[in-house]
Write a protein that holds these residues in place. Structure first.
Motif, mmCIF file in Angstrom:
data_model
loop_
_atom_site.group_PDB
_atom_site.id
_atom_site.type_symbol
_atom_site.label_atom_id
_atom_site.label_comp_id
_atom_site.label_asym_id
_atom_site.label_seq_id
_atom_site.Cartn_x
_atom_site.Cartn_y
_atom_site.Cartn_z
ATOM 1 N N GLY A 1 -7.050 54.080 72.939
ATOM 2 C CA GLY A 1 -5.795 53.807 73.635
ATOM 3 C C GLY A 1 -5.743 54.367 75.050
ATOM 4 O O GLY A 1 -4.675 54.467 75.634
ATOM 5 N N LYS A 2 -6.919 54.758 75.571
ATOM 6 C CA LYS A 2 -7.071 55.189 76.966
ATOM 7 C C LYS A 2 -6.426 56.549 77.254
ATOM 8 O O LYS A 2 -5.872 56.774 78.342
ATOM 9 C CB LYS A 2 -6.565 54.119 77.934
ATOM 10 N N ALA A 3 -6.512 57.453 76.289
ATOM 11 C CA ALA A 3 -6.125 58.838 76.559
ATOM 12 C C ALA A 3 -7.079 59.424 77.595
ATOM 13 O O ALA A 3 -8.261 59.076 77.645
ATOM 14 C CB ALA A 3 -6.182 59.662 75.280
ATOM 15 N N ASP A 4 -6.569 60.329 78.424
ATOM 16 C CA ASP A 4 -7.428 60.981 79.417
ATOM 17 C C ASP A 4 -8.348 62.005 78.761
ATOM 18 O O ASP A 4 -9.497 62.169 79.155
ATOM 19 C CB ASP A 4 -6.576 61.679 80.484
ATOM 20 N N GLN A 5 -7.821 62.729 77.778
ATOM 21 C CA GLN A 5 -8.596 63.775 77.122
ATOM 22 C C GLN A 5 -8.052 63.987 75.709
ATOM 23 O O GLN A 5 -6.846 63.893 75.484
ATOM 24 C CB GLN A 5 -8.494 65.095 77.898
ATOM 25 N N VAL A 6 -8.962 64.278 74.763
ATOM 26 C CA VAL A 6 -8.555 64.622 73.404
ATOM 27 C C VAL A 6 -9.282 65.904 72.992
ATOM 28 O O VAL A 6 -10.489 66.036 73.192
ATOM 29 C CB VAL A 6 -8.873 63.508 72.384
ATOM 30 N N VAL A 7 -8.536 66.835 72.433
ATOM 31 C CA VAL A 7 -9.097 68.064 71.889
ATOM 32 C C VAL A 7 -8.906 68.048 70.379
ATOM 33 O O VAL A 7 -7.782 67.957 69.888
ATOM 34 C CB VAL A 7 -8.420 69.311 72.498
ATOM 35 N N ASN A 8 -10.015 68.100 69.640
ATOM 36 C CA ASN A 8 -9.986 68.111 68.180
ATOM 37 C C ASN A 8 -10.282 69.514 67.679
ATOM 38 O O ASN A 8 -11.271 70.122 68.093
ATOM 39 C CB ASN A 8 -11.050 67.165 67.613
ATOM 40 N N LEU A 9 -9.451 70.016 66.780
ATOM 41 C CA LEU A 9 -9.710 71.321 66.180
ATOM 42 C C LEU A 9 -9.725 71.206 64.670
ATOM 43 O O LEU A 9 -8.801 70.657 64.069
ATOM 44 C CB LEU A 9 -8.657 72.347 66.617
ATOM 45 N N ASP A 10 -10.799 71.708 64.067
ATOM 46 C CA ASP A 10 -10.905 71.761 62.610
ATOM 47 C C ASP A 10 -11.936 72.826 62.259
ATOM 48 O O ASP A 10 -12.974 72.922 62.925
ATOM 49 C CB ASP A 10 -11.322 70.405 62.034
ATOM 50 N N MET A 11 -11.664 73.613 61.238
ATOM 51 C CA MET A 11 -12.593 74.684 60.871
ATOM 52 C C MET A 11 -13.857 74.145 60.211
ATOM 53 O O MET A 11 -14.867 74.853 60.127
ATOM 54 C CB MET A 11 -11.898 75.702 59.969
ATOM 55 N N ALA A 12 -13.837 72.890 59.752
ATOM 56 C CA ALA A 12 -15.010 72.273 59.122
ATOM 57 C C ALA A 12 -15.858 71.585 60.187
ATOM 58 O O ALA A 12 -15.556 70.475 60.613
ATOM 59 C CB ALA A 12 -14.578 71.276 58.053
#
Length: 315
Positions: free
Chosen positions: A170-181
Motif C-alpha cells: 500500500g506504499k508505506a514509506d517505512q514499516v518496523v516489525n517487532l516479534d520475539m520469534a
C-alpha cells in the motif's frame, strides 16, 4: 458433541464456497463460530493450488471420522472439486499433540505459497499448529493496504509480517516489525521477497517488546501502529494484564492524527475491554470504528469473534 449427520451441511457449504475462491486462500467452513449445530469443532480452508486443509479442534467419535472420510472421497469425485483444480486434502488434528496432520487425498506439500488479495504468503503445512497466516485477519490486512500510503508503520507482534506486506504494497514509506520469534520474522522477510518488495523500507526487530521500547521509539514517531498480540504467551504476555502497558506508550510513539489498530482474538474478551483500556491509558486516542470480520468467519456472537478496533490520535 460433533454429529456425523451434520457433515452433509459441511460439504454443502464447502462446495458452494470453494467455487468462489479461485486460487485465493479462504476459510470455506467455520464451525468454530457455532453457527452450524453439530459442527462446532471443525473448519476448512481452501489454500489454492488444489489444497484443502480441514482442522478438527476436539476429538470426535470414530463414526464422525468415518463419515468425514467417506464424504471427502465422494467430494473429490465431484465436478466442483475437479473444476477447482483440487488435488489434495489434509486433516489437521488440532486437539492432538503437535497438531498431528494426515493426508487423506493426494500428496501434502510441506510448504505452499498462497495468494490473498493478490499478495503472496508462504505457509507451512503439517509442522505446527499455526501455518503462518491468520485468515480471519484478511480484512484487517486489506484495511492496512488501503490506508498505509506514505506512512511510517509499526507492526507489533508481527509474526510472519502479514500486515507489513500489506503496508508496503500500500506504499508505506517505512514499516518496523517487532516479534520475539526471529524465525517468524525470517518468514516475514521471505513474504516480502515473494512480493518483490524493497526490504530497505522494512525493519525486523527480533526482541521482546517490553525490553525494547528504546529500539522501537528510535524508528518513530509512527503514523500507524498495529497491535495484534497473542491472548497468552508464556513468560512474556498476558493480554488482560499487559495490553495496558502498550497503550500507555502510544502517546510517545504515534504522531498527532495518527492511527492505531488494536486487536483482540480472545472469545471471552469483549470489545469494551479495548475501549475502556484506551480511555484509561491513552485518552487522546478516540475510537473510530470496529473493522468488519470476513463474512466467511460467521459467528453466533460477534463479540466473541476477532475484534479489530480503529483509534485515531486527536490534536
Amino acid at each position: 458433541m460433533m454429529n456425523p449427520d451434520a457433515l452433509e451441511t459441511f460439504f454443502d457449504v464447502v462446495s458452494e464456497r470453494i467455487k468462489a475462491c479461485g486460487n485465493e486462500v479462504r476459510r470455506v467452513f467455520h464451525g468454530r463460530g457455532r453457527c452450524y449445530e453439530g459442527l462446532e469443532q471443525i473448519t476448512a480452508d481452501w489454500l489454492g493450488q488444489g489444497v484443502l486443509q480441514i482442522a478438527i479442534f476436539k476429538e470426535a467419535d470414530p463414526s464422525f471420522y468415518q463419515v468425514l472420510r467417506d464424504g471427502i472421497e465422494k467430494f473429490c469425485q465431484s465436478d466442483i472439486w475437479k473444476n477447482a483444480g483440487g488435488t489434495t486434502v489434509v486433516l489437521q488434528h488440532r486437539d492432538r499433540e503437535g497438531a498431528e496432520t494426515e493426508t487423506l487425498v493426494g500428496e501434502q506439500p510441506q510448504q505452499i505459497n498462497v495468494i490473498e488479495n493478490g499478495l503472496t504468503y508462504k505457509l507451512d503445512l503439517g509442522k505446527r499448529q499455526n501455518n503462518g497466516l491468520f485468515l480471519d485477519m484478511r480484512l484487517g490486512r486489506e484495511w492496512v493496504q488501503n490506508n498505509a500510503k506514505h506512512k511510517r508503520v509499526l507492526n507489533l507482534f508481527a509474526y510472519t509480517c502479514g500486515f507489513s506486506v500489506a503496508a508496503v504494497e500500500g506504499k508505506a514509506d517505512q514499516v518496523v516489525n517487532l516479534d520475539m520469534a526471529k524465525s517468524s520474522l525470517s518468514r516475514g522477510r521471505e513474504n516480502h521477497q515473494l512480493n518483490q518488495h524493497n526490504l530497505n523500507q522494512v525493519a525486523f526487530l527480533g526482541h521482546e517488546l517490553f525490553k525494547s521500547w528504546g529500539k522501537v521509539k528510535k524508528y518513530g514517531p509512527y503514523d500507524l501502529v498495529i497491535i495484534d498480540p497473542p491472548s497468552f504467551q508464556k513468560g512474556s504476555f498476558v493480554l488482560t494484564k499487559d495490553y495496558a502497558k502498550i497503550l500507555r506508550r502510544l502517546p510517545d510513539l504515534v504522531e498527532k492524527g495518527g492511527d492505531v489498530l488494536a486487536c483482540v482474538n480472545a472469545p471471552d474478551i469483549q470489545p469494551s475491554f479495548l475501549m475502556e483500556q484506551m480511555a484509561e491509558c491513552a485518552p487522546e486516542f478516540e475510537f473510530v470504528s470496529r473493522l468488519d470480520n470476513p463474512p466467511e468467519f460467521e459467528d453466533i456472537d460477534t463479540d466473541s469473534a476477532l475484534k479489530v478496533m480503529h483509534f485515531k490520535r486527536q490534536g
